[in-house]
Design a protein around this motif. Structure first.
Motif, PDB file in Angstrom:
ATOM      1  N   ASN A 297      38.937  13.138  11.153  1.00 58.95           N
ATOM      2  CA  ASN A 297      38.500  11.743  11.310  1.00 58.95           C
ATOM      3  C   ASN A 297      37.622  11.324  10.141  1.00 58.95           C
ATOM      4  O   ASN A 297      36.880  12.128   9.591  1.00 58.95           O
ATOM      5  N   ASN A 298      37.664  10.048   9.827  1.00 62.54           N
ATOM      6  CA  ASN A 298      36.614   9.441   9.010  1.00 62.54           C
ATOM      7  C   ASN A 298      35.416   9.126   9.908  1.00 62.54           C
ATOM      8  O   ASN A 298      35.536   9.143  11.145  1.00 62.54           O
TER       9      ASN A 298
ATOM     10  N   LEU B 262      40.549  -3.470  17.968  1.00 67.33           N
ATOM     11  CA  LEU B 262      41.689  -2.867  17.278  1.00 67.33           C
ATOM     12  C   LEU B 262      42.789  -2.457  18.249  1.00 67.33           C
ATOM     13  O   LEU B 262      43.980  -2.707  17.997  1.00 67.33           O
ATOM     14  N   THR B 263      42.441  -1.851  19.373  1.00 69.05           N
ATOM     15  CA  THR B 263      43.471  -1.431  20.325  1.00 69.05           C
ATOM     16  C   THR B 263      44.158  -2.630  20.970  1.00 69.05           C
ATOM     17  O   THR B 263      45.353  -2.567  21.272  1.00 69.05           O
TER      18      THR B 263
ATOM     19  N   THR C 257      43.021   3.790   9.717  1.00 71.20           N
ATOM     20  CA  THR C 257      42.149   3.236  10.756  1.00 71.20           C
ATOM     21  C   THR C 257      40.804   2.854  10.157  1.00 71.20           C
ATOM     22  O   THR C 257      40.243   1.794  10.481  1.00 71.20           O
ATOM     23  N   ARG C 258      40.274   3.687   9.272  1.00 70.33           N
ATOM     24  CA  ARG C 258      39.018   3.380   8.579  1.00 70.33           C
ATOM     25  C   ARG C 258      39.109   2.043   7.857  1.00 70.33           C
ATOM     26  O   ARG C 258      38.243   1.176   8.010  1.00 70.33           O
ATOM     27  N   ASP C 259      40.143   1.877   7.058  1.00 68.16           N
ATOM     28  CA  ASP C 259      40.317   0.644   6.294  1.00 68.16           C
ATOM     29  C   ASP C 259      40.460  -0.565   7.218  1.00 68.16           C
ATOM     30  O   ASP C 259      39.907  -1.636   6.955  1.00 68.16           O
ATOM     31  N   SER C 260      41.177  -0.381   8.319  1.00 62.00           N
ATOM     32  CA  SER C 260      41.383  -1.481   9.268  1.00 62.00           C
ATOM     33  C   SER C 260      40.068  -1.884   9.928  1.00 62.00           C
ATOM     34  O   SER C 260      39.789  -3.076  10.111  1.00 62.00           O
ATOM     35  N   LEU C 261      39.242  -0.893  10.276  1.00 61.36           N
ATOM     36  CA  LEU C 261      37.968  -1.197  10.931  1.00 61.36           C
ATOM     37  C   LEU C 261      37.009  -1.923   9.994  1.00 61.36           C
ATOM     38  O   LEU C 261      36.229  -2.766  10.439  1.00 61.36           O
TER      39      LEU C 261
END
Length: 373
Positions: free
Chosen positions: A242-243, A348-349, A271-275
């Motif tokens: 995980n990041n 996000l979900t 996921t990191r970039d999206s968050l």
């Protein structure tokens, strides 16, 4: 460029509807696999050829296959979600395709074109669409594209032959009984990756190197391991899978969402970039910077650091309740998932399962909705 033409060979003995329903009722993660898989070959001089959807089954490898001796292997992970209209969509598969190509470059492997990567996902999903869980929840079909060196022979050099494949596995919600925090071990002896190494590639060797420190963390009751940089043993890199993100609050209550910068040894998580984007959309101050192990421990002890979470494809966001280390342990906030963590996870979900708007066009329809009569 037009999408490549796949040949499809149906599995003569697919899982029965009853068996498939049993699996989808309690799939876990990575325990069961669908009826088919994708294979595409590459040879030096001929390039990519013979894209197929074939019955899921074993691969046959000669004992001298170069993969087994020199470790040329890369992979990706992404999820397919059933949408409310019955269509099947994946989250940012173009980003996975780009990272897959980047991993191939670092490992001196053949680069798979983006259109072939995307077509391989849609072809497999079209054939195994009944394995995608119902819409509305976090259940999904996990997709695992991977590539291995298949040339037979010994000699330390890049392989002249590769096999690209995609397999799929139903995945249940990561937190079946509500989002729960985990304990993390802050590792100070072993490192995950070094500058100039393979940390920025998604290759199996990085994960193999994490297994020993992972067992050390498990001995201390921790589910994951967080690593420091290999050069100074000071700065937080990421966890084994995980990041990491950190939520700081100053005396006036202002929030900073911080994550370690991509400094050449950290995998660029999608996921990191999206968050980072979702947080900015929500008006949260975001920074990408160096964060030391001492800032983590001291900030948690003083109360300035109020939340920490890991992020990745499998869990999306996993809150961290306690960080343990050789000198003791410290609880983050009150040890429970914090409001920023939960807000980002829900945002996000909800987008992934189709219950919230998708302003950035991240969801890609792979299988269209069934035609209505």
């Amino acid at each position: 460029m037009s999408a490549p033409q796949f040949t499809v060979t149906r599995n003569p003995a697919p899982a029965s509807p009853q068996r498939r329903a049993e699996v989808l009722a309690n799939p876990g993660f990575g325990r069961y696999f669908t009826d088919h898989m994708v294979t595409v070959g590459w040879t030096e001089g001929s390039g990519w050829q013979d894209p197929q959807v074939v019955p899921y089954g074993p691969l046959s490898l000669d004992p001298a296959t170069m993969l087994l001796h020199y470790g040329q292997e890369i992979f990706e992970g992404l999820k397919a979600y059933r949408q409310a209209d019955g269509s099947i969509a994946t989250f940012r598969p173009d980003a996975n395709a780009a990272r897959f190509a980047g991993s191939a470059r670092r490992m001196a492997m053949a680069e798979l074109p983006e259109d072939l990567f995307l077509a391989s996902l849609s072809e497999l999903l079209a054939v195994d669409s009944e394995w995608v869980p119902a819409a509305g929840g976090e259940d999904s079909l996990y997709l695992r594209p991977f590539m291995i060196a298949t040339e037979v022979g010994l000699g330390v050099r890049p392989s002249a032959e590769y096999l690209y494949s995609v397999i799929a596995s139903p995945a249940g919600p990561y937190f079946a009984d509500g989002v729960a925090p985990m304990d993390v071990w802050l590792e100070t002896e072993y490192t995950r990756a070094a500058m100039g190494g393979t940390g920025t590639a998604k290759c199996g060797g990085n994960y193999a190197a994490s297994l020993l420190p992972q067992s050390v963390g498990a001995q201390h009751g921790c589910a994951q391991v967080a690593y420091l940089d290999a050069e100074e043993r000071t700065w937080i890199d990421e966890m084994g899978a995980n990041n990491l993100f950190f939520v700081f609050r100053d005396a006036a209550g202002a929030v900073e969402l911080a994550t370690p910068d991509l400094r050449g040894s950290v995998l660029a998580g999608i996921t990191r970039d999206s968050l980072l984007t979702v947080a900015r959309d929500l008006g949260i101050t975001v920074t990408e910077r160096r964060i030391s192990g001492q800032e983590w421990l001291g900030g948690a002890a003083s109360g300035v650091l109020t939340e920490v979470f890991g992020c990745g494809t499998a869990a999306v966001i996993t809150p961290i309740g306690t960080v343990k280390h050789t000198g003791g342990e410290v609880t983050i906030g009150d040890g429970r998932p914090g409001p920023v963590t939960l807000q980002l996870r829900e945002a996000l979900t909800a987008m992934q399962r189709g219950s919230a708007p998708d302003p950035h066009g991240w969801m890609h329809t792979m299988v269209p909705a069934p035609a209505t009569v």
